[in-house]
Design a protein around this motif. Structure first.
Motif, PDB file in Angstrom:
ATOM      1  N   GLN C 267     -16.674   9.658 -29.620  1.00 52.10           N
ATOM      2  CA  GLN C 267     -15.808   8.126 -29.017  1.00 52.10           C
ATOM      3  C   GLN C 267     -16.860   7.105 -28.960  1.00 52.10           C
ATOM      4  OE1 GLN C 267     -12.704   7.545 -28.563  1.00 52.10           O
ATOM      5  NE2 GLN C 267     -13.279   5.638 -27.113  1.00 52.10           N
ATOM      6  N   SER C 271     -16.683   3.514 -31.075  1.00 50.52           N
ATOM      7  CA  SER C 271     -16.160   2.121 -30.573  1.00 50.52           C
ATOM      8  C   SER C 271     -16.814   1.050 -30.985  1.00 50.52           C
ATOM      9  CB  SER C 271     -15.863   2.642 -29.310  1.00 50.52           C
ATOM     10  OG  SER C 271     -17.029   2.743 -28.481  1.00 50.52           O
TER      11      SER C 271
ATOM     12  N   GLN D 330     -11.939  11.975 -28.981  1.00 47.11           N
ATOM     13  CA  GLN D 330     -11.654  10.761 -28.536  1.00 47.11           C
ATOM     14  C   GLN D 330     -10.958  10.879 -27.256  1.00 47.11           C
ATOM     15  OE1 GLN D 330      -8.358   9.544 -30.892  1.00 47.11           O
ATOM     16  NE2 GLN D 330      -8.748   7.355 -30.392  1.00 47.11           N
TER      17      GLN D 330
END
Ligand SMILES: Nc1ncnc2c1ncn2[C@@H]1O[C@H](COP(=O)(O)OP(=O)(O)OP(=O)(O)O)[C@@H](O)[C@H]1O
Ligand SMILES: Nc1ncnc2c1ncn2[C@@H]1O[C@H](COP(=O)(O)OP(=O)(O)OP(=O)(O)O)[C@@H](O)[C@H]1O
Ligand SMILES: [Mg+2]
Ligand SMILES: [Mg+2]
Lengths: 395, 316, 452, 369, 395
Positions: C267, C271, D330
């Motif tokens: 993650q 980003s 995620q």
């Protein structure tokens, strides 16, 4: 049936013995007051009756039942605590009604009785105060109300009036007596106030050092104390004590002598150390001695301090040989002092030479060694052998 | 029931607690202890092998256990100070745990006391300040971890940059054992001071105010009132708070797991959980580490109890 | 409190993503519908027990259920990384024994071999789980920026450049576009480092944990080769990426990665890239779906497998060297404690049909275990991934599974700790790798001594 | 203000000759030293009265004898403060309060910023969110039924708190107010539970809760406790019980015997006295034990995660709800942040208000202010 | 210099006014006792002096300084608290030495002074007890020792002897007086014990309902109370009050009349309601009346209850018109009762008809409406106009 009987109660805290082998019986409906010096075991004895303290030895009976192992709630007692012990989280109403609510009285009844009790202790209008918002005396009255509201068989009251002013005390005193009579309850009461003890009690129990000294009606304790301790403890100001020795035909002290026939006194012989006791009100100026049936010979003295109390005046007398005794010395312990109580209109000043006499009928003799009382009143003695009495000797 | 002797009555009152604890705590612990005496079996349905006695314990102490990290890695030497650290300090589970417990509890006590003192005052909005101070305690550990994890993620939070520019942290604090240790410490202090504060506050509120009157008249300054009245009277509550905080800190796991990870800052509980759930099913070793951890905590708490045994109103 | 179960319900664990497409309102397509269409008994309904998606937590949940002998769940969804330990613990149903011949055959024939390996019993090769979907590691890059920097990326998709070229391109693109980051990847001390990102880099340098792909699933008797010079060089290259010219780096490789990667997982590394702040990112297929849309980079997104340093031919061991794509993905295993094994097996067999695979791909974007199918769908149906079907194909060909034996979890921990330490510069790469080699050998020895 | 010569100090023979300070009100009068050893006959030296001042102001003032002549505003303030020490305490108090507020609340503020940041833009958040997406607070309920998790947690926490408080009250009463053989060993035995990491209990408990007991079948369907609130309430009660027992023991032991005695004479049983007098008077302690237990259970990590299957309908607690926003690759940080704010703040407020109610309800006026 | 001066002190608790506009000055070295009914504001007033309670209005001065805003510790006061308030976590030694240790006296000195103080309160050998292990009286003595050990300028003592027995009280009383003298300290003292108030104080301050009634030397309060309240409050048992009306040449009550010249009495005229007050010891049996210089005319009465107290006997008299008044009624409030105090050897029985006289020189008159005292002693009045005095009338 709420007779309370203590049988050989002893209570030890570790090494310390708070109560030692106390046995006594309080009759149903009787009002017995415990008195004694601070720390003598009054509260502890009460706590064993209430069931808050398990005695180390001995049994407690209420009515005919042995309640030694019973929980406090099952003993039918109410108690006013010396340290007041109000529930700080409840207001006055809740404090007073606590016991009733536990017993599920209906609200109406609870309110009625609480209001009545509050009335007795003059707390009307304070029912919704919290204890922290009250003065010491008010708190104490809540404590009393909490006990009386329950109409128990046995009341235990540990110095319930300690924080009240004289007027309120008198009022509460009568109220408690009335309650006692109306409820026909057995009351065990602790007080350090002589007036309370004298006026309220059927009998007074004098404790010292955990041991029961005497249990008798107030005037008996006052007039015929069984020993030096009781004699000195009951009565305020305290009885005067003068140590002396029995001689052939009297009692000799440092400062004066009293005629008597030693053989008439049980258990002692000539040569024994004997303590003479006389209350301040039984010491009289010689000039008023004619009102007495049997005065002793005059004793030379010098007034030291004069303490006017309003309704009476205390006169501290230094006896002849008293060289420089200071007035603070407790007359009960200083051999060269006598405390005399006179009426306020008596014409007397400090540092004045006076002659005093003792009322022979009010003289007590004690065995100095054991402290046991020998005789109360010397007038009864010579009745049998009239020859010895009238002779009196100066010191 | 009222007629029972005091002792019998006490046992009766303890019965429910011990019944529950026996079923849910003591019984499982005994079973776990038995597990710790058996061999690991990583294959097959039964996770336990033969009875091996204390072998598992020997293994974890000697570093032979199949743990990803060292329980304790010291060597004995002949010269002072006679022990030599193997793996770096911040990588040894025992040392990390002890250091964490000591530092965090000390700081939390001080901070907690400060907070409790503030809350004990009367002022408007006290309720909301109290909510604010209690809030961290109400945060789930995952979120507590997340906050500090993100704060020290260079792209997300400003923590790394700030601390790096102050020269305190390296560029990647969450991957650096020392930095991560400090972050975890701060995170724990942030959350757990509230625990201290609440207990101390309760202690403060239970002090009879008239004692302060006495002390004030006797001439005590505020500091002296604190030292001579407040502290000793709050001490029992404070000790309970410190005791349980110490034990909690010695068992720290979730916070580490959700910030820097057990790799960076291994704690004793990390070892237990990894051994149990790390994929290699070494239940016996996990049980042994758990008992070893309990033993360490027990020693520390034993010290506590001895030191504070005489404290007035203390519980022993 | 009661949880009586109606007959015909089969409970399967899944995370939100799969759970969300299992059932649908009305006639909308759903996996359940596809399963029925594929011949599943209409009485059998799959009920999802939603679990967290974090793989490690899921393993805990699975382990505590199976260790307690609990069912439901009847079907456990297991990470390809930790299916084997459960197989070895006899906590899965042997599908080879229970599947019908033709289903078994079609699975063995059509499924991506690498992922099947993760679902087989390492000793007898029996199939104990059915792959639901594989996942592959990709290198995403901003084609536009790199082109602007003067590099030709046209062939990169299936024929990735060498690391040097890639690094220079990224650096130039970054500097040209004045971005904060060049290349972002995952290098935190976690499973993803040992299973995947480091595994890829190592492989692209011709290195391997246990001397080539033959030895991946046979713990015990295999060489430990992590202290190879190539492996060490791969680490030094990564150090160059992070630090530029510093200690323990490799000449000729520019600084392109932020030092923060040593605490990044997917993650965090994605980003900056998706925010347009980085040139390139290593990630999984979901990242393609996320950044390849028209709203994001659209056609400007380039996808390839890993650049390499040592070609496969140059490599010492079998099937290493050249480009590489780490293999992830999930398998379905039937719980031996279930009282609905028959129904569960039926469900699994239905999952093994192409239509179901395609439905899963279309609805959830999960790659079908038969990767040939990727080319058959249009981007309109499944999003950007289909656009990169050739890359997916290439990746599947170069897929490297992790050596997921039952020792893997503990070995993985050893690996990622050492590699992360080396990346951070806390340890010299050579020292770290020789330590690691020792530790791994000890761990391997465990198998022989304990024989368990 | 005048000089409070501390003539209570008998060795301070000069206590009364310091009247020279009296004239000028409000400027630097001193307080005579409390310590007789420090007593100075001249007495005119400004010293710092506020022993509580941590800022070393004492030295500043001691050096500043000549500051009498030209004083800065700061010194003026200091001087004023000396004559009104309450002001210093008040000021210190506000500084401390604000400091604590800031340090405890800042992470929440930051959490709020994270929550407000739209998904995928989680970069460089300092004091403002990247973009503004209050919808996250609605989205949390759409993605997972977060309110159900909250409800589950609430019920479990409430049940555990009640169980803990009741059982621990009995035990705390026994430990705190009764003498009996084995008291200390039993307390230590209780304490020992807290030595163990929760994982140490896990394997046997997991077996236990997954074992089917026929007598449970009417209640739980399959006869196991797994997936029921009991699977959480019992272990969590047991694990937080030692803390509660110790807290309650401590507080109960501090209630004077006299009050319990009074209640018992009035007609309560010992237990009655516990519930009517001792517990109300220990309200701060009881409420604190309750709050600590409630919140600890509400947020518990280990058992919450492993003792249910994570399904909201199967009593999964809030932790599972939060973890549900976490994907493998995620993480929906914004939703996790929003969820935790939603999950935590109402509970914290509720708990604080409940605690205040409990405390004030039980002890109104107990403490003389 | 430890003069204590209160200037218009008012203290309100919410609605409730505990102290209202009290101004008084206690001289350096003076011993002033506050008395008053429970809840009248004694403790509150003390607390304002100590600095524990900030007055709602008014200022407090100690020495020459306005200490209203000063912290308690800076006021140089020591206090004995009504609720005792010992530190539960300290043993007796630590409790007593608390103030000294705060002042960093050396250990030697502390021990010496603590032992001395413990000696005074007779607590030797109990120094290592915890408060919870002591009796009520013992705790109170610790509280006293804690205050006296510090030798402060101003002593505040709130009912310090409430829990002590008579003997110990007398002892403590003298000890406190000695301390007072030796330390030359200013003492403000609260007690509900009349004897204490009378013997110890230089002046007594009588409070009622938060308001100061009178502040004067004990005998002045006793003999010349400023109003009905003080008259009734000081003296135990309380003064008898009989309401009456001024007539042409005397005062008429329900039951008897007293001759006097109304014009000689300031501020009243014939027809006004006036209350006559006379103390129990100033009521005499007519047979003993010859010892009085100025007796009133005999009053018919009937003895009701006889209460022997040891050193005196209380006789409750029902006046002629008293039909069925019960003896519990407070004689101070019942118009048909009189309380008489006689010596124990007086020959008197219950339910006996007797004649009594009042000592004219001890009769007080009060304005019934305002309660203010009009005259103290009727003998001074007729001196000027001798004609009116001797005539006495029966009721
Ligand atoms: N905190 C408080 N809140 C409200 N009213 C109070 C408070 N403290 C005292 N009072 C009231 O103020 C009045 C005076 O109280 P104070 O304690 O001064 O009485 P006191 O004269 O000492 O009585 P006592 O002899 O009974 O101790 C009382 O009526 C009392 O109820
Ligand atoms: N808990 C205890 N531990 C040790 N000794 C105690 C304890 N309680 C009371 N004592 C001691 O027992 C003795 C008797 O105490 P008790 O309370 O019965 O006295 P008291 O007669 O009520 O005295 P007072 O009139 O002072 O209230 C005292 O000497 C006291 O010190
Ligand atoms: Mg007592
Ligand atoms: Mg008072």
């Amino acid at each position: 049936m709420a007779r309370v009987r203590l049988e050989n109660i002893t209570k030890r805290y570790g090494e310390e013995t708070a109560v030692e082998d106390v046995s006594l019986e309080v009759e149903d409906g009787e009002f017995v007051t415990f008195v004694g010096p601070s720390g003598c075991g009054k509260s502890t004895t009460m706590e064993t009756v209430a069931g808050l303290t398990a005695p180390s030895e001995g049994r407690v009976y209420i009515g005919d039942d042995d309640v030694t192992d019973l929980a406090p709630k099952d003993r039918g007692v109410a108690m006013v605590f010396q340290n007041i012990a109000l529930f700080p989280h409840m207001d006055v109403y809740e404090n007073i009604s606590f016991g009733l609510r536990l017993r599920k009285y209906d609200d109406e009844e609870v309110r009625r009785r609480v209001e009545q009790a509050a009335d007795i202790v003059q707390l009307e209008g304070m029912l919704d105060r919290m204890p922290a918002e009250m003065s010491g005396g008010q708190q104490q009255r809540v404590g009393i109300a909490r006990a009386i509201v329950r109409n128990p068989d046995v009341f235990l009251m540990d110095e319930p009036l300690a924080n009240l002013d004289a007027k309120l005390r008198v009022h509460m005193r009568t109220e408690l007596q009335r309650l006692h009579r109306e409820l026909d309850a057995t009351v065990i009461y602790v007080t350090h106030d002589q007036a309370e003890a004298m006026t309220m009690s059927n009998r007074i129990a004098v404790l010292n050092d955990g041991k029961l000294q005497q249990i008798a009606p107030p005037l008996v304790c006052y007039n015929e104390p069984t020993n030096l301790f009781v004699a000195g403890f009951i009565g305020s100001p305290s009885m005067n004590f003068v140590e002396g020795e029995l001689v052939e035909n009297g009692l000799e002290t440092n400062n004066f002598a009293v005629d008597l026939d030693p053989t008439r006194i049980p258990d002692v012989t000539v040569g024994d150390a004997v303590t003479l006791g006389v209350r301040p009100e039984d010491v009289h100026l010689t000039r008023y001695a004619d009102s007495l049936a049997a005065p002793t010979a005059p004793i030379d003295a010098r007034t030291d301090v004069i303490e006017p109390m309003g309704d009476e005046v205390f006169v501290y007398l230094l006896l002849a040989e008293a060289a420089a005794g200071s007035m603070e010395q407790d007359p009960a312990t200083s051999p060269n002092q006598l405390l005399m109580s006179v009426t306020p209109d008596t014409d007397i000043e400090a540092n004045q030479d006076v002659d005093v006499v003792l009322d022979r009928s009010k003289i007590h003799l004690f065995d100095t060694a054991s402290g046991e009382a020998l005789v109360h009143g010397l007038t009864d003695l010579p009745d049998r052998e009239p020859g010895t009495t009238p002779t009196e000797a100066d010191s | 029931m009222e007629n029972l002797s005091e002792a019998a009555y006490a046992y009766l009152l303890l019965l429910p607690a011990f019944a529950l604890l026996t079923l849910i705590a003591f019984y499982p612990l005994i079973r776990t202890f038995v597990i710790s005496l058996r061999a690991n079996r990583t294959r097959g349905l039964d996770p336990l092998g033969a009875f091996v006695g204390i072998e598992n314990y020997v293994d974890i102490l000697t570093g032979n256990a199949r743990l990803a990290r060292q329980f304790l890695d010291v060597g004995l030497t002949s010269s002072f100070p006679f022990v030599e650290l193997g793996t770096p300090f911040f990588q040894q589970a025992l040392f990390v745990t002890l250091a964490f417990a000591v530092i965090s509890v000390v700081i939390e006590t001080v901070v907690g006391f400060g907070q409790a003192y503030v809350l004990d005052q009367d002022f408007r909005g006290r309720r909301w300040v109290r909510v604010a101070i209690i809030l961290p305690w109400a945060v789930p550990i995952v979120i507590q971890g997340m906050i500090f994890f993100l704060l020290f993620q260079p792209t997300v939070g400003f923590g790394s940059d700030l601390m790096q520019s102050l020269g305190i942290f390296s560029a990647t604090p969450l991957a650096n054992s020392r930095d991560a240790f400090i972050i975890i410490l701060v995170a724990d202090i942030w959350k757990s001071s509230a625990f201290m504060a609440l207990l101390i506050l309760a202690g403060l509120q239970s002090v009879d105010r008239s004692l302060y009157d006495v002390a004030r008249v006797a001439g005590a300054s505020p500091w002296q009132r604190f030292k001579l009245i407040t502290l000793p009277l709050v001490m029992p509550a404070l000790l309970v708070a410190m005791l349980f905080r110490t034990m909690d800190a010695m068992r720290v796991f979730g916070l580490i797991e959700s910030t820097a990870g057990c790799t960076t800052v291994p704690s004793l509980s990390c070892l237990v959980v990894e051994a149990m759930f790390g994929g290699t099913r070494i239940y016996a070793t996990a049980a042994a580490v758990a008992f070893a951890t309990a033993l360490v905590i027990g020693l520390i708490i034993g010290g506590y109890v001895l030191v504070f045994r005489d404290t007035e109103g203390g519980m022993y | 409190l009661g949880r009586g179960r109606s007959p015909g319900r089969v409970v399967m664990t899944a995370a939100q993503d799969v759970a969300g497409i299992m059932h649908s309102e009305g006639d909308d397509p759903s996996i359940q519908q596809a399963l029925w269409d594929a011949g599943l008994d209409e009485d059998i309904r799959v009920e999802i027990q939603t679990v967290v998606s974090d793989s490690a937590s899921r393993m805990q949940t699975t382990q505590s259920a199976l260790q307690a002998g609990r069912a439901p769940p009847d079907i456990h969804m297991m990470d390809s990384g930790w299916t084997v330990p459960f197989i070895l613990r006899e906590q899965t149903v042997n599908l080879t024994e229970r599947f019908s011949e033709d289903v078994l055959g079609s699975v063995n024939d059509n499924y991506l071999e690498a992922i099947l390996e993760t679902a087989r019993h390492p000793q007898n090769g029996d199939l104990h789980a059915l792959p639901l979907f594989p996942d592959l590691g990709f290198t995403l890059y901003r084609e536009d920026l790199i082109e602007d920097a003067g590099y030709d990326t046209s062939g990169w998709g299936t024929d990735p450049p060498r690391w040097e070229e890639f690094a220079n391109a990224v650096r130039d693109a970054r500097d040209g576009a004045d971005l904060n980051y060049g290349f972002t990847t995952q290098a935190a001390a976690y499973e993803g480092l040992s299973c995947c990102t480091f595994n890829e880099v190592m492989t692209s340098w011709g290195g391997a944990y246990y001397g080539g792909t033959d030895n991946l699933f046979t713990a015990g008797d295999r060489p430990v080769t992590v202290d190879d010079q190539r492996v060490i060089d791969s680490i030094r290259m990564m150090r160059s990426f992070i630090e530029g010219e510093e200690e323990n780096t490799l000449d000729g490789y520019p600084q392109i990665a932020p030092s923060a990667i040593v605490q990044w997982t997917e993650q965090q590394s994605l980003s900056p890239f998706s925010a347009g702040d980085a040139v390139s990112n290593r990630n999984w297929s979901y990242a393609i779906a996320e950044t390849g849309t028209e709203e994001a980079f659209g056609e400007n997104l380039g996808v390839m497998t890993r650049p390499y340093a040592v070609s496969r031919e140059e490599a010492e061991y079998a099937d290493v060297g050249g480009t590489a794509a780490a293999l992830g993905g999930w398998n379905l295993a039937v719980s031996p404690f279930s009282d609905r094994q028959e129904e569960a097996l039926q469900v699994l067999e239905a999952f093994a049909t192409e239509d179901v695979m395609l439905t899963v791909f279309e609805l959830g974007g999960f790659l079908p275990p038969n990767l040939d199918l990727v080319a058959e769908v249009s981007p309109d149906d499944v999003g950007p991934v289909a656009r990169y079907a050739d890359v997916v194909q290439a990746a599947s060909e170069n897929a490297i599974p992790r050596p997921a034996t039952d020792l893997w979890p503990e070995q993985s921990a050893l690996i990622y700790q050492e590699v992360n330490a080396a990346y951070r510069g806390a340890k010299a790469p050579a020292a770290a790798m020789s330590d690691l080699a020792n530790e791994l050998e000890q761990s391997e020895a465990e198998v022989q001594t304990n024989g368990n | 203000m005048t000089d409070p010569s501390d003539s209570t100090d008998p060795t301070d023979a000069t206590g009364t000759n310091r009247s020279g300070d009296i004239n000028d009100a409000g400027d630097g009068d001193d307080e005579s030293p409390r310590d007789p050893a420090l007593c100075r006959p001249d007495g005119g030296e400004p010293t710092d009265r506020s022993a509580g001042r941590p800022d070393g102001g004492t030295n500043v003032l001691k050096d500043g004898r000549e500051a009498e002549l030209d004083r800065s505003p700061l010194q003026q303030w200091v001087a004023d403060s000396i004559s009104h020490p309450e002001r210093v305490y008040r000021a210190m108090f506000y500084v401390a309060a604000i400091f604590f507020l800031f340090t405890t609340l800042f992470p929440f503020y930051w959490l709020l910023m994270v929550a407000l940041t739209p998904e995928g833009q989680l970069q460089d958040i300092v004091f403002t969110p990247n973009g503004f997406n209050p919808g996250a607070f609605i989205e949390v309920f759409q993605v997972v039924p977060f309110h159900v998790y909250m409800f589950n947690s609430f019920v479990i926490a409430l049940a555990s708190t009640i169980v803990v408080l009741v059982i621990a009250s009995l035990a705390g009463y026994a430990f705190g107010r009764l003498e009996f053989p084995g008291r200390t060993p039993l307390m230590l035995l209780v304490l020992i539970i807290s030595f163990f990491p929760p994982a140490a209990f896990f394997i046997p408990l997991n077996d236990l809760f997954n074992t089917s007991f026929f007598f449970l079948e009417p209640i739980t369907g399959d006869g196991t406790l797994y997936n029921t609130p009991f699977a959480l309430v019992t272990p969590l009660s047991a694990i937080f019980m030692p803390l509660a027992i110790f807290i309650l023991t401590t507080f109960y032991s501090q209630i004077p015997d006299g009050l319990e005695d009074a209640a018992r004479v009035e007609g309560t049983t010992r237990l009655g006295a516990l519930f009517r007098v001792i517990i109300p008077l220990s309200a701060p302690g009881v409420a604190t034990a309750g709050v600590l237990t409630f919140i600890a259970v509400y947020n518990e990590f280990f058992f919450s995660f492993l003792m249910t299957d994570g399904q909201p309908e199967n009593w999964a607690p809030i932790l599972d709800g939060i973890l549900a926003y976490q994907g493998q690759y995620q993480v929906l940080y914004n939703l996790m942040a929003a969820a935790s704010i939603l999950g935590v703040i109402p509970v914290a407020i509720l708990v604080v208000i409940a605690q205040e109610k409990i405390v004030s309800g039980l002890t109104a006026g107990a403490l003389k202010e």
